[in-house]
Motif scaffolding. Sequence first.
Motif, PDB file in Angstrom:
ATOM      1  N   PHE A 161      51.132  35.567 -16.846  1.00  0.00           N
ATOM      2  CA  PHE A 161      51.909  34.893 -17.220  1.00  0.00           C
ATOM      3  C   PHE A 161      52.265  33.796 -15.741  1.00  0.00           C
ATOM      4  N   GLY A 162      51.310  33.118 -15.753  1.00  0.00           N
ATOM      5  CA  GLY A 162      51.624  31.770 -15.152  1.00  0.00           C
ATOM      6  C   GLY A 162      51.198  32.110 -13.364  1.00  0.00           C
ATOM      7  N   ALA A 163      51.189  33.089 -13.108  1.00  0.00           N
ATOM      8  CA  ALA A 163      51.481  32.681 -11.520  1.00  0.00           C
ATOM      9  C   ALA A 163      49.754  34.183 -11.242  1.00  0.00           C
ATOM     10  N   PRO A 164      49.259  33.465  -9.827  1.00  0.00           N
ATOM     11  CA  PRO A 164      48.231  34.308  -9.376  1.00  0.00           C
ATOM     12  C   PRO A 164      48.391  35.688  -8.852  1.00  0.00           C
ATOM     13  N   ALA A 165      47.593  36.713  -9.678  1.00  0.00           N
ATOM     14  CA  ALA A 165      47.739  37.964  -9.573  1.00  0.00           C
ATOM     15  C   ALA A 165      47.114  39.013  -9.678  1.00  0.00           C
ATOM     16  N   TYR A 166      46.338  38.943  -8.518  1.00  0.00           N
ATOM     17  CA  TYR A 166      45.228  40.241  -7.468  1.00  0.00           C
ATOM     18  C   TYR A 166      44.579  41.302  -9.052  1.00  0.00           C
ATOM     19  N   THR A 167      43.856  40.546 -10.250  1.00  0.00           N
ATOM     20  CA  THR A 167      43.613  41.963 -10.998  1.00  0.00           C
ATOM     21  C   THR A 167      42.599  42.438 -10.956  1.00  0.00           C
ATOM     22  N   MET A 168      42.037  43.455 -11.399  1.00  0.00           N
ATOM     23  CA  MET A 168      40.906  44.427 -11.242  1.00  0.00           C
ATOM     24  C   MET A 168      40.280  43.850 -12.421  1.00  0.00           C
ATOM     25  N   THR A 169      38.920  44.451 -11.259  1.00  0.00           N
ATOM     26  CA  THR A 169      37.268  43.416 -12.564  1.00  0.00           C
ATOM     27  C   THR A 169      36.629  44.481 -12.507  1.00  0.00           C
ATOM     28  N   LEU A 170      37.420  46.060 -12.660  1.00  0.00           N
ATOM     29  CA  LEU A 170      37.005  47.494 -12.942  1.00  0.00           C
ATOM     30  C   LEU A 170      36.459  47.316 -14.313  1.00  0.00           C
ATOM     31  N   SER A 171      37.643  47.364 -15.447  1.00  0.00           N
ATOM     32  CA  SER A 171      37.287  47.285 -16.895  1.00  0.00           C
ATOM     33  C   SER A 171      36.533  46.336 -17.158  1.00  0.00           C
ATOM     34  N   VAL A 172      36.318  45.221 -16.755  1.00  0.00           N
ATOM     35  CA  VAL A 172      34.878  44.554 -16.544  1.00  0.00           C
ATOM     36  C   VAL A 172      33.076  43.822 -16.549  1.00  0.00           C
ATOM     37  N   ARG A 173      33.742  46.008 -15.551  1.00  0.00           N
ATOM     38  CA  ARG A 173      32.464  46.217 -15.171  1.00  0.00           C
ATOM     39  C   ARG A 173      31.278  46.964 -16.507  1.00  0.00           C
ATOM     40  N   LEU A 174      33.086  48.182 -16.211  1.00  0.00           N
ATOM     41  CA  LEU A 174      32.002  48.936 -17.551  1.00  0.00           C
ATOM     42  C   LEU A 174      31.760  48.574 -18.398  1.00  0.00           C
ATOM     43  N   LEU A 175      32.762  47.844 -19.288  1.00  0.00           N
ATOM     44  CA  LEU A 175      32.925  46.773 -20.105  1.00  0.00           C
ATOM     45  C   LEU A 175      30.699  46.236 -20.486  1.00  0.00           C
ATOM     46  N   GLN A 176      30.588  45.913 -19.298  1.00  0.00           N
ATOM     47  CA  GLN A 176      29.200  44.837 -19.082  1.00  0.00           C
ATOM     48  C   GLN A 176      28.137  46.009 -19.049  1.00  0.00           C
ATOM     49  N   GLN A 177      28.347  46.943 -18.249  1.00  0.00           N
ATOM     50  CA  GLN A 177      27.187  48.301 -18.173  1.00  0.00           C
ATOM     51  C   GLN A 177      26.519  49.209 -19.318  1.00  0.00           C
ATOM     52  N   THR A 178      27.967  49.128 -20.364  1.00  0.00           N
ATOM     53  CA  THR A 178      27.582  50.229 -20.672  1.00  0.00           C
ATOM     54  C   THR A 178      28.036  50.091 -22.596  1.00  0.00           C
ATOM     55  N   GLY A 179      28.423  48.480 -22.595  1.00  0.00           N
ATOM     56  CA  GLY A 179      28.166  48.675 -23.760  1.00  0.00           C
ATOM     57  C   GLY A 179      29.136  48.316 -24.707  1.00  0.00           C
ATOM     58  N   ALA A 180      30.674  49.183 -24.216  1.00  0.00           N
ATOM     59  CA  ALA A 180      31.553  50.059 -24.897  1.00  0.00           C
ATOM     60  C   ALA A 180      32.523  49.627 -25.552  1.00  0.00           C
ATOM     61  N   CYS A 181      33.282  49.956 -26.342  1.00  0.00           N
ATOM     62  CA  CYS A 181      34.059  48.863 -27.461  1.00  0.00           C
ATOM     63  C   CYS A 181      35.929  48.623 -26.332  1.00  0.00           C
ATOM     64  N   VAL A 182      36.584  47.820 -26.856  1.00  0.00           N
ATOM     65  CA  VAL A 182      37.555  47.754 -25.582  1.00  0.00           C
ATOM     66  C   VAL A 182      39.057  47.778 -26.874  1.00  0.00           C
ATOM     67  N   LEU A 183      39.259  48.235 -26.879  1.00  0.00           N
ATOM     68  CA  LEU A 183      41.211  48.520 -26.953  1.00  0.00           C
ATOM     69  C   LEU A 183      42.050  48.663 -26.348  1.00  0.00           C
ATOM     70  N   LEU A 184      43.161  47.815 -27.044  1.00  0.00           N
ATOM     71  CA  LEU A 184      44.395  47.856 -25.951  1.00  0.00           C
ATOM     72  C   LEU A 184      45.271  48.795 -26.604  1.00  0.00           C
ATOM     73  N   ALA A 185      46.110  49.399 -25.344  1.00  0.00           N
ATOM     74  CA  ALA A 185      46.810  50.665 -26.332  1.00  0.00           C
ATOM     75  C   ALA A 185      48.183  50.616 -25.276  1.00  0.00           C
ATOM     76  N   TRP A 186      48.826  50.776 -25.987  1.00  0.00           N
ATOM     77  CA  TRP A 186      50.773  51.532 -25.178  1.00  0.00           C
ATOM     78  C   TRP A 186      51.104  52.164 -26.204  1.00  0.00           C
ATOM     79  N   GLY A 187      52.400  52.894 -25.251  1.00  0.00           N
ATOM     80  CA  GLY A 187      52.940  53.313 -25.549  1.00  0.00           C
ATOM     81  C   GLY A 187      54.859  53.956 -25.927  1.00  0.00           C
ATOM     82  N   GLU A 188      55.330  52.987 -27.042  1.00  0.00           N
ATOM     83  CA  GLU A 188      56.396  52.764 -27.712  1.00  0.00           C
ATOM     84  C   GLU A 188      57.357  53.462 -27.386  1.00  0.00           C
ATOM     85  N   ARG A 189      58.356  53.739 -26.761  1.00  0.00           N
ATOM     86  CA  ARG A 189      59.528  54.745 -26.779  1.00  0.00           C
ATOM     87  C   ARG A 189      60.108  54.770 -27.737  1.00  0.00           C
ATOM     88  N   LEU A 190      60.035  55.498 -28.811  1.00  0.00           N
ATOM     89  CA  LEU A 190      61.152  55.815 -29.785  1.00  0.00           C
ATOM     90  C   LEU A 190      63.255  56.274 -28.995  1.00  0.00           C
TER      91      LEU A 190
END
Length: 276
Positions: free
Chosen positions: A190-219
Motif C-alpha cells: 500500500f505504498g509504504a516499505p514493508a518487510y516482506t517474506m521471501t519464503l513463498s518465492v523460494r518455495l515456488l522457485q525450488q519446487t515448481g509448485a502452483c500458487v493460489l490466493l485464498a481467504w476466508g470470508e466471515r458470513l
Amino acid sequence: MTTLFKIMSYLPLWLLHAKGWVLGWLAFGLSGVYRRRFLANARLAGLPWRSIRAAVGESGKLVLELPRLWLGSPVPVLWAGAQHVEAALAQGRGIVFLTPHLGCFEITAQAYAQRFAAAGKPMTVLFRPPRQTWLRAVVQASRQRPGLLTAPTTLSGVKQMIKALKRGESVGLLPDQVPPRGMGVWVPFFGAPAYTMTLSVRLLQQTGACVLLAWGERLPSGQGFRVHVQPLPETLPTGLEEAASAINQAMEGLVRQCPQQYLWGYARYKQPRELL
C-alpha cells in the motif's frame, strides 16, 4: 484459561461473533496505540472510514471465533473457486496457498483439509508456538488434525514444506506476516516499505509448485464462512524483490475485495525481529 476455551468452543458461532464485535470496539476505544495504527494503515490504502469501519468489530470476531474453530465442532463452509484447487491437484503439482490477514485465515487450512486431504494431499502450515504455555498446547492440538500438518518456523520446517510440495501436497503461508530479519526484503505494501517474506518465492522457485490466493470470508449472523480461491493475476518475476513486490500487490488486491474484514490493526510495517 484452557477450561474457558473449551467452554467457549461449545457456543454457537453467532454468539461468539456477537461478543467478538463488542470486544473489537472495546479494544479500538480503549487502546490508543491500536486505534492509531488501525487508522494509519487504512489511510495508507486510501480507504475512507465508511469502507473500513466494520473491520473494528470483525477483528474482535477473529479472536472469539478461535475456541470454536480450534476445539469445537465443524462450522459451515462454502467455496468460491474450488475448481482452481482441483485443477492444480489433478496436475500433480504442489500448491502454495497465500492467505493475508483477511477474514478468517484459520478456516482456509481447515476447509482444505476437510475437502481435499482425503485424496492423500494434506496441507502443511508454518507453526510458531505461542509464548503463553497454556495456549501453546491448545493451538498445537488444533492444528494437528487429519489432513493438516504443521512445520516449525525454522530451517527444518522449510525443508519439510519443500518435501511436501515435491510430493504434490499443499502448504499455507501468511505472506503479509513480518518475517525475522534476514528472511525478507523491503518492498511496498500500500505504498509504504514493508518487510516482506521471501519464503513463498523460494518455495515456488525450488519446487515448481502452483500458487493460489485464498481467504476466508466471515458470513453474517454466524452462518459460517466462504473460502475464496483465485490464481495470481500474473506470473511472478524471477527476482526475489520483484516477486515479493508482486505478491504484495496481489495481497492488496484481495484486501480491496473486502476491506471491512482486513486486520488493519496488524503491525505490518514494524521492524523485523532477530532470527533466534
